[in-house]
Write a protein that holds these residues in place. Structure first.
Motif, PDB file in Angstrom:
ATOM      1  N   SER A   7       0.853  -1.243  -0.047  1.00  0.00           N
ATOM      2  CA  SER A   7       0.075   0.007  -0.040  1.00  0.00           C
ATOM      3  C   SER A   7       0.890   1.187   0.010  1.00  0.00           C
ATOM      4  N   LYS A   8       1.853   1.036   0.811  1.00  0.00           N
ATOM      5  CA  LYS A   8       2.820   2.446   0.803  1.00  0.00           C
ATOM      6  C   LYS A   8       3.411   2.718  -0.394  1.00  0.00           C
ATOM      7  N   ALA A   9       4.081   1.543  -1.088  1.00  0.00           N
ATOM      8  CA  ALA A   9       4.832   1.657  -2.421  1.00  0.00           C
ATOM      9  C   ALA A   9       3.746   2.507  -3.301  1.00  0.00           C
ATOM     10  N   SER A  10       2.289   2.063  -3.375  1.00  0.00           N
ATOM     11  CA  SER A  10       1.638   2.611  -4.414  1.00  0.00           C
ATOM     12  C   SER A  10       1.324   4.119  -4.217  1.00  0.00           C
ATOM     13  N   GLU A  11       1.676   4.616  -3.228  1.00  0.00           N
ATOM     14  CA  GLU A  11       1.477   5.903  -2.876  1.00  0.00           C
ATOM     15  C   GLU A  11       2.540   7.098  -3.585  1.00  0.00           C
ATOM     16  N   VAL A  62       1.329  -6.452 -13.858  1.00  0.00           N
ATOM     17  CA  VAL A  62       2.118  -7.302 -13.616  1.00  0.00           C
ATOM     18  C   VAL A  62       3.052  -7.365 -14.949  1.00  0.00           C
ATOM     19  N   CYS A  63       2.206  -7.472 -16.133  1.00  0.00           N
ATOM     20  CA  CYS A  63       2.997  -7.434 -17.314  1.00  0.00           C
ATOM     21  C   CYS A  63       3.784  -6.126 -17.885  1.00  0.00           C
ATOM     22  N   SER A  64       3.584  -5.016 -16.980  1.00  0.00           N
ATOM     23  CA  SER A  64       4.328  -3.780 -17.261  1.00  0.00           C
ATOM     24  C   SER A  64       5.917  -4.132 -16.622  1.00  0.00           C
ATOM     25  N   VAL A  65       6.020  -5.157 -15.827  1.00  0.00           N
ATOM     26  CA  VAL A  65       7.682  -5.240 -15.401  1.00  0.00           C
ATOM     27  C   VAL A  65       8.185  -6.747 -16.403  1.00  0.00           C
ATOM     28  N   LEU A  66       7.654  -7.002 -17.227  1.00  0.00           N
ATOM     29  CA  LEU A  66       8.268  -8.129 -17.645  1.00  0.00           C
ATOM     30  C   LEU A  66       9.012  -7.702 -18.883  1.00  0.00           C
ATOM     31  N   ASN A 216      -6.477  -3.820  -7.449  1.00  0.00           N
ATOM     32  CA  ASN A 216      -7.254  -2.885  -8.232  1.00  0.00           C
ATOM     33  C   ASN A 216      -6.476  -1.422  -8.030  1.00  0.00           C
ATOM     34  N   ASP A 217      -5.171  -1.432  -7.485  1.00  0.00           N
ATOM     35  CA  ASP A 217      -4.037  -0.544  -7.647  1.00  0.00           C
ATOM     36  C   ASP A 217      -3.110  -0.973  -8.727  1.00  0.00           C
ATOM     37  N   VAL A 218      -3.002   0.048  -9.845  1.00  0.00           N
ATOM     38  CA  VAL A 218      -2.143  -0.747 -10.592  1.00  0.00           C
ATOM     39  C   VAL A 218      -0.740  -0.635 -10.168  1.00  0.00           C
ATOM     40  N   TRP A 219      -0.216   0.444  -9.519  1.00  0.00           N
ATOM     41  CA  TRP A 219       0.927   0.861  -9.071  1.00  0.00           C
ATOM     42  C   TRP A 219       1.213  -0.243  -7.780  1.00  0.00           C
ATOM     43  N   GLY A 220       0.494  -0.505  -7.125  1.00  0.00           N
ATOM     44  CA  GLY A 220       0.728  -1.402  -5.999  1.00  0.00           C
ATOM     45  C   GLY A 220       1.115  -2.887  -6.656  1.00  0.00           C
ATOM     46  N   VAL A 221       0.166  -3.141  -7.601  1.00  0.00           N
ATOM     47  CA  VAL A 221       0.540  -4.470  -8.251  1.00  0.00           C
ATOM     48  C   VAL A 221       2.047  -4.204  -8.975  1.00  0.00           C
ATOM     49  N   GLN A 222       2.050  -3.464  -9.602  1.00  0.00           N
ATOM     50  CA  GLN A 222       3.456  -3.268 -10.569  1.00  0.00           C
ATOM     51  C   GLN A 222       4.539  -3.572  -9.235  1.00  0.00           C
ATOM     52  N   THR A 223       4.560  -2.702  -8.304  1.00  0.00           N
ATOM     53  CA  THR A 223       5.530  -2.739  -7.273  1.00  0.00           C
ATOM     54  C   THR A 223       5.933  -4.254  -6.613  1.00  0.00           C
ATOM     55  N   ALA A 224       4.572  -4.852  -6.542  1.00  0.00           N
ATOM     56  CA  ALA A 224       4.843  -6.292  -5.960  1.00  0.00           C
ATOM     57  C   ALA A 224       5.454  -7.413  -6.962  1.00  0.00           C
TER      58      ALA A 224
END
Length: 320
Positions: A7-11, A62-66, A216-224
């Motif tokens: 959550s913090k990363a997505s901020e 997810v796909c944004s980091v591949l 539902n938080d695209v940046w949180g997903v990207q970070t993970a």
């Protein structure tokens, strides 16, 4: 990484250009799915469809980091996975309409799309089929530095091969990332009624690093996803991500979703990943207009495209 850390990363304020691209891909998926539904109701799409609307942030994040050597296996709700990877929307719609210009020559339909050029090793109509496919791909990629990603729903974690594949991946430290898109329902059944314990605990018992995130938080997903992919690429073995999300439509074309609890859909629409991304980015009018224009042209082209020959020769099957 814990739920709090995600959550913090997505901020963190995203780079605007990158943020717009993630938003564009999510919007393209949403409008693509709206189009598929409209064409289905007009009788242009045959068979059945399983739409991805509401879950866009998971695939896009997810796909944004591949990278170019990585591979992805999707589900029968795989239009979103394909578009997030960069599969051409025109070719994908043509495929769903059974046209010869489709990415599989118009013969795969909605649930079985493959596009190796864009690293999509398949979408699978069998529940959890992506798990075995991605595990095999990870075995092949281990010496090449690539990572294989499996997307699957919460219903798939109760399949026997979920445990077999994750155990195999952990024992052989395969570069695999398993992404469970928990949209709360296995077809029409709330997942709590058929699943004991916490979903990520299934992977934790195999000593696979696991986390539950806001899907539902695209940046949180990207970070993970970035952390999981980097770990797999470094030879440290598989990771498991449970992304909490929600599909805004029924399971398939025949499902009006009457099993939902009163107010549940409205509550999740307030957490619409597109609205959250738009609120964070600000003005998106230029992107919105570009996607609408792309969709309009895409429909016109798809309806005008030819159907495949009814008498394919052996070479077509051989060459795919």
């Amino acid at each position: 990484m814990s739920r709090t850390q995600a959550s913090k990363a997505s901020e963190a304020a995203p780079d605007r250009e990158e943020a717009l691209e993630l938003y564009r891909r999510m919007l393209l998926i949403r409008r693509f799915e709206d189009t598929v539904q409209d064409l289905f109701l007009k009788g242009e799409v045959h068979g059945t469809t399983h739409l991805y609307s509401g879950q866009e942030a998971v695939a896009v994040g997810v796909c944004s980091v591949l990278g170019e050597h990585d591979r992805v296996a999707g589900t029968y709700r795989g239009h979103g996975h394909a578009l997030a990877l960069g599969v051409e929307a025109q070719g994908l719609l043509d495929e769903l309409l059974g046209r010869a210009t489709g990415v599989c020559g118009g013969r795969a339909g909605s649930m079985n799309v493959i596009d190796l050029e864009h690293r999509l090793i398949g979408c699978f109509g069998i529940v959890g089929g992506s798990i075995a496919a991605a595990t095999g791909a990870a075995l092949a990629l281990k010496r090449e530095g690539g990572v294989a990603v499996a997307f699957f729903g919460d219903g798939a974690i109760n399949q026997g091969y979920f445990h077999e594949c994750l155990n195999f991946a952990r024992v052989f430290r395969l570069p695999a990332v398993y992404v469970c898109e928990n949209n709360l329902y296995g077809e029409f059944t709330p997942y709590e009624q058929v699943t004991a314990g916490e979903i990520r605990a299934r992977a934790e018992t195999l000593d696979i690093p696991s986390q539950t995130i806001d899907g539902n938080d695209v940046w949180g997903v990207q970070t993970a996803a970035r952390e999981a992919v980097q770990r797999a690429r470094a030879g440290e073995g598989p990771c498991f991500i449970e992304a909490l999300t929600y599909r805004f439509v029924g399971h398939s074309r025949s499902d009006p979703g009457r099993y939902r609890k009163p107010g549940e859909l409205d509550s999740w629409r307030e957490r619409d990943p597109l609205i959250r991304a738009r609120d964070a980015i600000g003005d998106t009018e230029e992107v919105d207009q570009a996607v609408e224009a792309q969709i309009a042209q895409m429909i016109e082209n798809a309806l005008a495209a030819p159907f495949p020959s009814p008498d394919p020769n052996a070479r077509e099957y051989k060459d795919g």
